[in-house]
Design an enzyme around this catalytic site. Structure first.
Site, short mmCIF file in Angstrom:
data_model
loop_
_atom_site.label_atom_id
_atom_site.label_comp_id
_atom_site.label_asym_id
_atom_site.label_seq_id
_atom_site.Cartn_x
_atom_site.Cartn_y
_atom_site.Cartn_z
N TYR A 283 -0.92 3.31 -1.45
CA TYR A 283 -2.06 3.67 -2.06
C TYR A 283 -1.98 5.18 -2.63
O TYR A 283 -2.93 6.11 -2.78
CB TYR A 283 -3.47 3.70 -1.32
CG TYR A 283 -3.92 2.24 -1.01
CD1 TYR A 283 -4.30 1.65 -2.08
CD2 TYR A 283 -4.21 1.69 0.23
CE1 TYR A 283 -4.93 0.50 -2.09
CE2 TYR A 283 -4.80 0.50 0.39
CZ TYR A 283 -5.25 -0.16 -0.97
OH TYR A 283 -5.83 -1.26 -0.76
N ASN B 3 -13.48 -5.31 0.74
CA ASN B 3 -13.38 -6.15 -0.09
C ASN B 3 -12.36 -7.09 0.00
O ASN B 3 -11.93 -7.88 -0.99
CB ASN B 3 -13.67 -5.44 -1.45
CG ASN B 3 -12.35 -4.59 -1.73
OD1 ASN B 3 -11.38 -4.43 -0.75
ND2 ASN B 3 -12.29 -3.96 -3.04
N HIS C 237 -6.43 -7.50 -1.92
CA HIS C 237 -5.89 -6.51 -2.91
C HIS C 237 -5.08 -7.41 -3.89
O HIS C 237 -4.25 -8.55 -3.38
CB HIS C 237 -4.82 -5.50 -2.23
CG HIS C 237 -3.87 -4.82 -3.21
ND1 HIS C 237 -4.18 -3.73 -3.82
CD2 HIS C 237 -2.44 -5.28 -3.28
CE1 HIS C 237 -3.39 -3.50 -4.65
NE2 HIS C 237 -2.32 -4.42 -4.33
N LYS D 16 -6.75 -8.14 3.24
CA LYS D 16 -7.02 -6.92 4.10
C LYS D 16 -7.40 -7.24 5.27
O LYS D 16 -7.75 -8.19 5.71
CB LYS D 16 -8.08 -5.99 3.31
CG LYS D 16 -7.54 -5.60 1.87
CD LYS D 16 -8.42 -4.88 1.19
CE LYS D 16 -7.90 -4.24 -0.22
NZ LYS D 16 -8.88 -3.38 -0.71
N GLU E 70 5.03 -2.73 -5.58
CA GLU E 70 4.62 -3.06 -4.12
C GLU E 70 5.36 -4.21 -3.47
O GLU E 70 5.34 -4.24 -2.20
CB GLU E 70 2.90 -3.77 -4.53
CG GLU E 70 2.24 -2.46 -5.01
CD GLU E 70 0.69 -2.88 -5.63
OE1 GLU E 70 0.10 -2.07 -6.12
OE2 GLU E 70 0.43 -4.19 -5.68
P1 RTP Z 1 -7.01 -2.99 -4.74
O1 RTP Z 1 -5.85 -1.90 -5.09
O2 RTP Z 1 -7.40 -3.08 -3.23
O3 RTP Z 1 -6.86 -4.65 -5.19
O4 RTP Z 1 -8.19 -2.42 -5.23
P2 RTP Z 1 -8.53 -1.99 -6.81
O5 RTP Z 1 -7.28 -2.10 -7.57
O6 RTP Z 1 -9.60 -2.96 -7.37
O7 RTP Z 1 -9.48 -0.49 -6.66
P3 RTP Z 1 -8.78 0.86 -6.47
O8 RTP Z 1 -9.51 1.64 -7.22
O9 RTP Z 1 -7.24 0.81 -6.55
O10 RTP Z 1 -9.17 1.02 -4.96
C1 RTP Z 1 -8.42 0.68 -3.99
C2 RTP Z 1 -9.43 0.28 -2.93
O11 RTP Z 1 -9.95 1.40 -2.36
C3 RTP Z 1 -11.34 1.06 -1.92
N1 RTP Z 1 -12.34 1.63 -2.49
N2 RTP Z 1 -13.46 2.17 -1.83
N3 RTP Z 1 -15.68 3.82 -1.05
C4 RTP Z 1 -15.16 3.65 -2.28
O12 RTP Z 1 -15.97 4.09 -3.17
C5 RTP Z 1 -13.96 2.90 -2.76
N4 RTP Z 1 -13.43 2.70 -3.86
C6 RTP Z 1 -12.58 2.01 -3.66
C7 RTP Z 1 -11.31 -0.52 -2.02
O13 RTP Z 1 -11.04 -1.20 -0.96
C8 RTP Z 1 -10.57 -0.67 -3.05
O14 RTP Z 1 -10.01 -2.09 -3.27
#
Ligand code: RTP
Length: 151
Positions: free
Chosen positions: A52, A115, A118, A12, A129
Site C-alpha cells: 500500500y 471491504n 483487494h 482480506k 503486486e
Molecule cells: P484495494 O486496493 O484494497 O482493492 O482498494 P481500492 O483500490 O478499491 O481502494 P484504495 O483507494 O486503493 O484503498 C485501499 C483500501 O484502503 C481502505 N480504505 N479505507 N477508511 C477509508 O476512508 C478508506 N478508504 C480506503 C479500503 O480497504 C480500500 O480497499
C-alpha cells in the site's frame, strides 16, 4: 488485453474470518478465469506497507495496515482476458455502498474499511503486486476449458 493478462486478488482478513473464501474463488472460476497462484498467508506490517506504499500519506493508512495485518489473507493470481478490469468490476467499488448488487462487495460488505477483497487497478500494478506476493513465481499448466472460454 490478452488471454494471459493477470491480476492480483487478495481476500482480506475480514473475508477470511467471515468464511467467504470458497464463494469468492467460485466466482472467479465460474467467470472463466484460470487460477495460477494461491496461498493463505499472514502478512507482516512491513510487507503491507510495501503493498500500500501509494497510500502512505492517507489518514486511514495506519488503520488500514493494522486491519490488513490482523489475520491471514488469501493471496491469488487469476489469469484471463481483461483480468484486471473484469476483476475490478467483479469486486465492485472501493466503498461497498457504491457497489452494485451482484458484485462481491455489493453482496457481502457494508463498510469501506472492511471491504473484504483487494484487486489490482492496472496491469502494471498487477505485475508489481504479483512479484511482491509471489516472489517464488506462479504455476504454469494447460487448462482444458480454454477452447470453450475463448474463440
Ligand atoms: P484495494 O486496493 O484494497 O482493492 O482498494 P481500492 O483500490 O478499491 O481502494 P484504495 O483507494 O486503493 O484503498 C485501499 C483500501 O484502503 C481502505 N480504505 N479505507 N477508511 C477509508 O476512508 C478508506 N478508504 C480506503 C479500503 O480497504 C480500500 O480497499
Amino acid at each position: 488485453m490478452s488471454n494471459t493478462e493477470r491480476t492480483y486478488i487478495m481476500i482480506k482478513p475480514d473475508g477470511v474470518q467471515r468464511a467467504l473464501v470458497g464463494k469468492i474463488i467460485q466466482r472467479f472460476e465460474e467467470r472463466g478465469f484460470k487460477l495460477i497462484a494461491l496461498k493463505l498467508t499472514q502478512p507482516t506490517e512491513a510487507h503491507l506497507e510495501k503493498h500500500y506504499a501509494d497510500l502512505a500519506g492517507k489518514p486511514f493508512f495506519p488503520g488500514l495496515i493494522k486491519y490488513m495485518a490482523s489475520g491471514p489473507v488469501v493471496a491469488m493470481v487469476w489469469q484471463g482476458l481483461d483480468a484486471v478490469k473484469t476483476g475490478r468490476a467483479m469486486l465492485g467499488a472501493t466503498n461497498p455502498l457504491a457497489s452494485p448488487i451482484g458484485s462481491i462487495r455489493g453482496d457481502y460488505a457494508l463498510a469501506v474499511g472492511r471491504n473484504i477483497i483487494h484487486g489490482s487497478d492496472s496491469v502494471e500494478n498487477a505485475e508489481k503486486e504479483i512479484a511482491l506476493w509471489f516472489p517464488e513465481g506462479v504455476v504454469q499448466y494447460t487448462s482444458v476449458a480454454e477452447p470453450w472460454i475463448y474463440e
